[in-house]
Scaffold this motif. Structure first.
Motif, PDB file in Angstrom:
ATOM      1  N   UNK A 259      79.342  68.455  54.786  1.00 43.35           N
ATOM      2  CA  UNK A 259      78.100  68.942  54.255  1.00 43.35           C
ATOM      3  C   UNK A 259      76.976  68.066  53.695  1.00 43.35           C
ATOM      4  N   UNK A 260      77.392  67.254  52.721  1.00 47.78           N
ATOM      5  CA  UNK A 260      76.849  66.331  52.188  1.00 47.78           C
ATOM      6  C   UNK A 260      75.830  65.418  53.131  1.00 47.78           C
ATOM      7  N   UNK A 261      76.581  64.714  54.077  1.00 48.92           N
ATOM      8  CA  UNK A 261      76.130  63.900  55.211  1.00 48.92           C
ATOM      9  C   UNK A 261      75.298  64.720  56.000  1.00 48.92           C
ATOM     10  N   UNK A 262      75.707  65.721  56.478  1.00 51.33           N
ATOM     11  CA  UNK A 262      74.993  66.546  57.580  1.00 51.33           C
ATOM     12  C   UNK A 262      73.418  67.061  57.033  1.00 51.33           C
ATOM     13  N   UNK A 263      73.690  67.801  55.826  1.00 51.03           N
ATOM     14  CA  UNK A 263      72.347  68.310  55.342  1.00 51.03           C
ATOM     15  C   UNK A 263      71.341  67.352  54.929  1.00 51.03           C
ATOM     16  N   UNK A 264      71.906  66.136  54.271  1.00 52.26           N
ATOM     17  CA  UNK A 264      71.002  65.181  53.686  1.00 52.26           C
ATOM     18  C   UNK A 264      70.298  64.477  54.823  1.00 52.26           C
ATOM     19  N   UNK A 265      71.156  64.142  56.084  1.00 50.41           N
ATOM     20  CA  UNK A 265      70.301  63.388  57.171  1.00 50.41           C
ATOM     21  C   UNK A 265      69.495  64.237  57.806  1.00 50.41           C
ATOM     22  N   UNK A 266      69.731  65.669  58.075  1.00 48.04           N
ATOM     23  CA  UNK A 266      68.867  66.637  58.579  1.00 48.04           C
ATOM     24  C   UNK A 266      67.624  66.472  57.884  1.00 48.04           C
ATOM     25  N   UNK A 267      67.751  66.857  56.663  1.00 46.77           N
ATOM     26  CA  UNK A 267      66.709  67.018  55.754  1.00 46.77           C
ATOM     27  C   UNK A 267      65.736  65.467  55.732  1.00 46.77           C
ATOM     28  N   UNK A 268      66.208  64.500  55.721  1.00 48.88           N
ATOM     29  CA  UNK A 268      65.806  63.159  55.681  1.00 48.88           C
ATOM     30  C   UNK A 268      65.000  63.028  57.101  1.00 48.88           C
ATOM     31  N   UNK A 269      65.217  63.466  58.072  1.00 53.62           N
ATOM     32  CA  UNK A 269      64.789  63.332  59.483  1.00 53.62           C
ATOM     33  C   UNK A 269      63.269  63.746  59.583  1.00 53.62           C
ATOM     34  N   UNK A 270      63.119  64.902  58.733  1.00 51.35           N
ATOM     35  CA  UNK A 270      61.695  65.367  58.708  1.00 51.35           C
ATOM     36  C   UNK A 270      60.777  64.870  57.826  1.00 51.35           C
ATOM     37  N   UNK A 271      61.301  63.825  56.978  1.00 53.86           N
ATOM     38  CA  UNK A 271      60.225  63.232  55.863  1.00 53.86           C
ATOM     39  C   UNK A 271      59.471  62.373  56.619  1.00 53.86           C
ATOM     40  N   UNK A 272      57.879  62.794  56.215  1.00 56.15           N
ATOM     41  CA  UNK A 272      56.734  61.833  56.543  1.00 56.15           C
ATOM     42  C   UNK A 272      56.633  61.926  57.967  1.00 56.15           C
ATOM     43  N   UNK A 273      56.969  63.034  58.641  1.00 56.01           N
ATOM     44  CA  UNK A 273      56.545  63.539  60.042  1.00 56.01           C
ATOM     45  C   UNK A 273      55.746  64.786  59.962  1.00 56.01           C
ATOM     46  N   UNK A 274      54.667  64.916  61.049  1.00 60.77           N
ATOM     47  CA  UNK A 274      53.628  65.902  61.005  1.00 60.77           C
ATOM     48  C   UNK A 274      54.500  67.310  61.425  1.00 60.77           C
ATOM     49  N   UNK A 275      54.279  68.330  61.083  1.00 59.22           N
ATOM     50  CA  UNK A 275      54.894  69.772  61.416  1.00 59.22           C
ATOM     51  C   UNK A 275      54.903  69.908  62.806  1.00 59.22           C
ATOM     52  N   UNK A 276      53.871  69.309  63.598  1.00 62.43           N
ATOM     53  CA  UNK A 276      53.708  69.416  64.965  1.00 62.43           C
ATOM     54  C   UNK A 276      55.273  69.038  65.632  1.00 62.43           C
ATOM     55  N   UNK A 277      55.668  68.167  64.970  1.00 64.27           N
ATOM     56  CA  UNK A 277      56.748  67.206  65.449  1.00 64.27           C
ATOM     57  C   UNK A 277      58.051  68.115  65.473  1.00 64.27           C
ATOM     58  N   UNK A 278      58.085  68.967  64.737  1.00 69.05           N
ATOM     59  CA  UNK A 278      59.481  69.877  64.364  1.00 69.05           C
ATOM     60  C   UNK A 278      60.322  69.888  65.472  1.00 69.05           C
ATOM     61  N   UNK A 279      59.672  70.478  66.594  1.00 75.16           N
ATOM     62  CA  UNK A 279      60.696  70.781  67.919  1.00 75.16           C
ATOM     63  C   UNK A 279      61.376  69.571  68.355  1.00 75.16           C
ATOM     64  N   UNK A 280      60.745  68.430  68.389  1.00 73.08           N
ATOM     65  CA  UNK A 280      60.951  67.233  69.028  1.00 73.08           C
ATOM     66  C   UNK A 280      61.987  66.474  68.170  1.00 73.08           C
ATOM     67  N   UNK A 281      61.912  66.801  66.590  1.00 67.82           N
ATOM     68  CA  UNK A 281      62.837  66.028  65.699  1.00 67.82           C
ATOM     69  C   UNK A 281      63.969  66.929  65.979  1.00 67.82           C
ATOM     70  N   UNK A 282      64.068  68.074  65.957  1.00 66.53           N
ATOM     71  CA  UNK A 282      65.086  69.168  66.047  1.00 66.53           C
ATOM     72  C   UNK A 282      65.889  68.674  67.458  1.00 66.53           C
ATOM     73  N   UNK A 283      65.261  68.405  68.284  1.00 65.39           N
ATOM     74  CA  UNK A 283      65.947  68.325  69.579  1.00 65.39           C
ATOM     75  C   UNK A 283      66.493  67.083  69.587  1.00 65.39           C
ATOM     76  N   UNK A 284      66.117  65.968  69.220  1.00 67.46           N
ATOM     77  CA  UNK A 284      66.364  64.897  69.175  1.00 67.46           C
ATOM     78  C   UNK A 284      67.654  64.647  68.303  1.00 67.46           C
ATOM     79  N   UNK A 285      67.637  65.032  67.189  1.00 66.03           N
ATOM     80  CA  UNK A 285      68.688  65.081  66.100  1.00 66.03           C
ATOM     81  C   UNK A 285      69.780  65.842  66.818  1.00 66.03           C
ATOM     82  N   UNK A 286      69.783  67.063  67.423  1.00 69.46           N
ATOM     83  CA  UNK A 286      70.950  67.524  67.966  1.00 69.46           C
ATOM     84  C   UNK A 286      71.590  66.667  69.053  1.00 69.46           C
ATOM     85  N   UNK A 287      70.573  66.480  69.821  1.00 72.57           N
ATOM     86  CA  UNK A 287      70.810  65.655  71.131  1.00 72.57           C
ATOM     87  C   UNK A 287      71.838  64.535  70.557  1.00 72.57           C
TER      88      UNK A 287
END
Length: 404
Positions: A259-287
């Motif tokens: 839980x600590x690694x998963x949530x922290x990394x998922x949260x940090x992945x969106x830091x500094x990115x525009x909200x329009x990129x959320x779909x791409x961020x989610x897709x690549x992280x899960x990929x």
């Protein structure tokens, strides 16, 4: 894209708790999978493990269609289907298909000594090279590789590969050990892993709250430190004499860090990115998480096989007439089988028994080696975690943290 929807729906300070709920499902499923799958396999057929996905998928489609809404900046338009990056999708399919077959069948077919594995390896390399080249040229790429210019996102992808790899490899290694070397049924081996899933139910919400109070990189480093400690402890206690309860305890230790690694990394992945990129961020992280799982399952399986052969050759050096321990054990077993009146000959049966024990001990030592390797990898990821930008807990970091 559940992650993208939550990233769009929740403000930064609440994302940690939202991702905790998502992560609970994402990591609980593979944690409970062996338990449910083992019961289905023993009582019905392994084919039902795939059949049960049909009603679940239909239900998910119905619920998403009626309950999930797109954010305002994404307009539903069927005309977008004509704009889909079909070339990129095709190249991705070729690359991942080649990689998956290569990893799944590599050990079985002696890797690149097999023409099938060689062809699949070439498909993977050619597909990935073509995919990277095309994605940089496409106007609407299926995978926006330009996001890797952002330091946090690029590092998070690397870290998530390890998280996915560790989660899936550990889920395969322990039941495999319990079934092949300790004689557990599929159901019993799955039950030994159930404790890890229950631990996630408790720890995941706590980790979500902690993400709102501590920087993501600190949380990720703590998670990988827990991984390292759990895997080192497992490598020193993973033996043929461990009990069912102790096997369950080892699984709980390994799951504590997720839980600590998963949530922290998922949260940090969106830091500094525009909200329009959320779909791409989610897709690549899960990929990358799924790719990491596939890679680690194949690699750890191959390492277990090779290390078992190594330890077998090493232990055979002690099976010599000049070794007092070997002679004593051989004589004791010969006397035992001589009194039983069974088999082709007491001496032959005694040697067969010793050889079987040698194979089991060699395999057990191989599993210890792989957990030790996972420990070292987790320690390396602690350093990688501190390369992440130090965001304020619950807040996004300033934009423009691209790597140039």
């Amino acid at each position: 894209m559940a992650q993208a929807i939550m990233a769009d729906s929740f403000e930064p300070k609440k994302r940690g708790q939202a991702f905790a709920l998502y992560g609970l499902v994402a990591v609980l499923a593979p944690s409970l999978g062996p338990t449910i799958g083992g019961w289905i396999t023993d009582n019905y057929s392994w084919r039902w493990i795939f059949y049960i996905n049909l009603p679940v998928g239909i239900l998910a489609f119905f619920l998403v269609s009626h309950l999930v809404q797109d954010p305002p900046w994404i307009k539903a338009d069927r005309a977008n289907l004509s704009k889909l990056d079909y070339i990129g999708l095709g190249l991705l399919t070729v690359a991942m298909g080649g990689m998956q077959i290569m990893l799944d069948k590599g050990e079985e077919n002696d890797w690149f000594a097999s023409n099938l594995i060689l062809v699949c390896g070439l498909l993977f390399v050619a597909g990935m090279a073509g995919l990277i080249w095309w994605q940089w040229r496409a106007k609407n790429p299926i995978m926006n590789l330009r996001l890797f210019r952002y330091k946090n996102f690029a590092i998070c992808c690397l870290l998530m590969i390890l998280v996915g790899g560790v989660l899936n490899a550990a889920t395969v290694l322990e039941p495999q050990f319990l079934q092949q070397l300790m004689g557990y049924t599929a159901t019993r081996a799955g039950e030994a892993l159930a404790g890890g899933g229950l631990a996630l139910l408790v720890i995941m919400p706590l980790a979500g709250v902690a993400t709102g109070r501590f920087p993501a990189r600190n949380m990720a480093a703590f998670g990988f430190a827990c991984f390292a400690g759990a895997f080192y402890y497992t490598s020193t206690h993973f033996t043929l004499t461990m009990t069912f309860g102790f096997a369950s305890w080892l699984r709980i230790l390994q799951m504590f860090a997720i839980p600590f690694a998963f949530i922290a990394i998922t949260t940090a992945a969106y830091v500094g990115l525009p909200k329009e990129a959320s779909n791409q961020v989610s897709g690549i992280i899960n990929f990358v998480r799924n790719v990491g799982g596939s890679i680690f399952i194949a690699i750890t399986g191959a390492i277990v096989t090779n290390r078992a052969l190594f330890h077998q050759a090493h232990l055979q050096e002690y099976m010599q007439p000049g070794n007092p321990a070997f002679v004593s054990q051989l004589n004791a077993l010969t006397a035992y089988f001589g009194g039983s009146g069974k088999g082709p000959g007491p001496g032959l049966m005694a040697r067969a028994e010793i050889y079987q024990e040698l194979n089991q001990q060699s395999a057990a030592m191989a599993y210890q080696d792989i957990y030790r390797l996972l420990c070292w990898m987790a320690m390396g990821m602690i350093a990688c975690a501190f390369i992440l930008s130090k965001n304020r807990p619950g807040q996004g970091a300033p934009k423009g943290e691209a790597m140039h």
